[in-house]
Design an enzyme around this catalytic site. Sequence first.
Site, PDB file in Angstrom:
ATOM      1  N   THR A   1       7.123   1.760   2.212  1.00 44.09           N
ATOM      2  CA  THR A   1       8.152   1.369   1.266  1.00 44.09           C
ATOM      3  C   THR A   1       8.754   2.569   0.557  1.00 44.09           C
ATOM      4  OG1 THR A   1       6.934  -0.641   0.915  1.00 44.09           O
ATOM      5  CG2 THR A   1       8.332   0.046  -0.898  1.00 44.09           C
TER       6      THR A   1
ATOM      7  N   ARG B   1       5.962 -13.724   4.782  1.00 44.77           N
ATOM      8  CA  ARG B   1       5.016 -12.936   3.970  1.00 44.77           C
ATOM      9  C   ARG B   1       5.802 -12.070   2.960  1.00 44.77           C
ATOM     10  NH1 ARG B   1       4.404  -7.180   3.017  1.00 44.77           N
ATOM     11  NH2 ARG B   1       2.229  -6.759   2.574  1.00 44.77           N
ATOM     12  N   VAL B   2       5.343 -12.104   1.724  1.00 47.96           N
ATOM     13  CA  VAL B   2       5.955 -11.275   0.687  1.00 47.96           C
ATOM     14  C   VAL B   2       4.927 -10.246   0.226  1.00 47.96           C
ATOM     15  CG1 VAL B   2       6.891 -11.272  -1.677  1.00 47.96           C
ATOM     16  CG2 VAL B   2       7.481 -13.131  -0.083  1.00 47.96           C
ATOM     17  N   GLY B   3       5.352  -9.001   0.099  1.00 47.07           N
ATOM     18  CA  GLY B   3       4.432  -7.946  -0.311  1.00 47.07           C
ATOM     19  C   GLY B   3       4.584  -7.576  -1.777  1.00 47.07           C
TER      20      GLY B   3
ATOM     21  N   GLY C   1       2.526   1.263   0.673  1.00 47.24           N
ATOM     22  CA  GLY C   1       1.324   1.100   1.476  1.00 47.24           C
ATOM     23  C   GLY C   1       0.899  -0.349   1.503  1.00 47.24           C
TER      24      GLY C   1
END
Length: 319
Positions: free
Chosen positions: A177, A205-207, A229
């Site tokens: 990112t 999916r959400v990070g 990461g």
Amino acid sequence: MADAVIIGSERSEIGLPAGMDVLRRGGSAPDAVEAAMHRCEDNPNDHYVGTAGLPNAQGVVELDASMMLGSTRRFGAVAALRDYPHPISVARAVLEQLPQHCLLVGEGAALFARECGFEKAELITEKSRTMWREQVAWSTASVEGENTPALSGDHHYRANAVELIRRLAPHAEPWGTINIIALDSSGEMCVGVSTSGFPYKYPGRVGDSAVPGAGNWCDLRAGGAACTGRGELAMRGGTARTVVDLLATGRDPGGACQIALRDAATLPDAFRSELRALALTPDGRHGGAAGQPGSTYVVMTTSSTEPETHPRRSLTAPG
Ligand code: ASP
């Protein structure tokens, strides 16, 4: 008047000069973050953000981004956003134009982007499609002994998710990112985060990048922090918020990042656990830490002619 400064994670050096141009002209921290992040989101050689970002398991690019302001702790984010190449701008529009909400996902985020007048674009490139085909097809085929990867349905991915992620080829170059933190001459601070998320993730999916306290936190009383990461660790550790809480106790930025990452590293995790953090204080001190040796971050002040690279503190270094 504060001394303006802008810092960013690995590979943000392509964007920082544009952000510093904004700050030198007396522009605002969110304008600087947005200008810098656009350059990163548009970089066709960067496979972890914006156009050319690596897709999900089904081969569709889904982007997460957020922006947080230090003076008010206003937060705007989008997640699993498809078809829009500048998620940082949509996140900023959530922050500024939809104050009753902080985070929009999927179809709602895309609807909002359309209503705001943002332009759509094709986000997958030939190169990123090829990388997806090679990695996902190779991993699922080698696990299942057949050549029908996630293309045919999510059940392949579900069945093999652990194995697939464990077996992904190691990153040879800087990855992850993009974090950008700007402090403007009025003393406002803004943290921006933008990502295509974990490569080949489960659709939807959400990070951490879209989640306040996990991948992004900014509080002008102490400072701003952001992570790159393995986002699940930053979410479970509340890592960006932890860094800022540590700044508030008087820790230096590098030390605060190091302690927060050490805490996240204690969490049991079957996947690769590399996590990095970056922090800036309202008086312009900065630092970073990483579990991965050799990690760096970049900085520009008003007197810089180009971004300067600084080492991140390793988790094992004293401090
Ligand atoms: N932090 C991002 C996420 O978990 C991934 C990355 O930095 O590469 O979505």
